[in-house]
Scaffold this motif. Sequence first.
Motif: not given
Length: 299
Positions: A174-177, A253-259
């Motif tokens: 998802a996007r960061k934040n 990975a720029h501006s993205l966050q994995r989970f």
Amino acid sequence: MPKTIDLNLLHALDVLLTERSVTAAARRLGLSPSATSRTLARLRVATGDALLVQAGRSLVTTPYAEQLAERVHILAQETRTVLTPALGQVEPALLDRTFKIRANDGFVTLFAPALVAEIAKAAPLVRLCFVPKPDKDATPLRDGTIDLEIGTTGASAPEMKSQLIFRDRFIGVARKNHPLLGKPVTPQLYAACRHVVASRRGASKGPVDDALRDLGLRREVVAIVPSFLDALNIARNSDLIALVPNSSLDKQAHSLQRFELPVSTPELAISAMWHPRLDSDPGHRWLRQKLMAACKTSS
């Protein structure tokens, strides 16, 4: 005396009948268009047939050439195999060959730079041609259109040789934040989001949907794209959640966050696959070794 046969003409004929273009054939043969035109003229004399004739701005094969095409392709491959140095005697610096590798764009983005750099250093005459992977059809491996395929093995081509490159797994992105990421991601919260999925065939469902269904849940897929890189770009610029292999995010990975997914999905085994006739080919074996080393370095 019997006429001496130039085996280079066989290879040239195979390329010309495949490309049906003097310019495209010249690029593959490493010749100028004028030299390739002269080769075509020699082939016409040798076979007693025009082989390729003008049709508007294109060239089309004659009926005789159509009959020859498959036999010529097989003979050219067999001749190359016979005249290739025996196993263990390949000299990379002298290897003059084009290898066609079929892989998805995620693999090319992640691993091709290291492989191309290593090949260029060790074997400057070798050319790597990466081609798209629209499906898992094994026909291109069987007929020699491609030399190597990267992906997950299937049951449709049991005769193919394969070697595991690395293991991967699906993750959520998802996007960061993104609001989803401010708390533990439960199956319920994950399913409540809107999703983008990557599928060459346009399929909206996969293993994660099976796992959610077992919990009585269903996610809403609002976008289907052909590649994981496309899915990542959409997730980066929206509130959609992407489902991608973990490896595909490393350089995106720029501006993205994995989970981690809140449900279990099968592991991905990414392998290199090739036809058995190339198993002992020294040049092909050398390429496979370089591929494994480059993937290990980049992973």
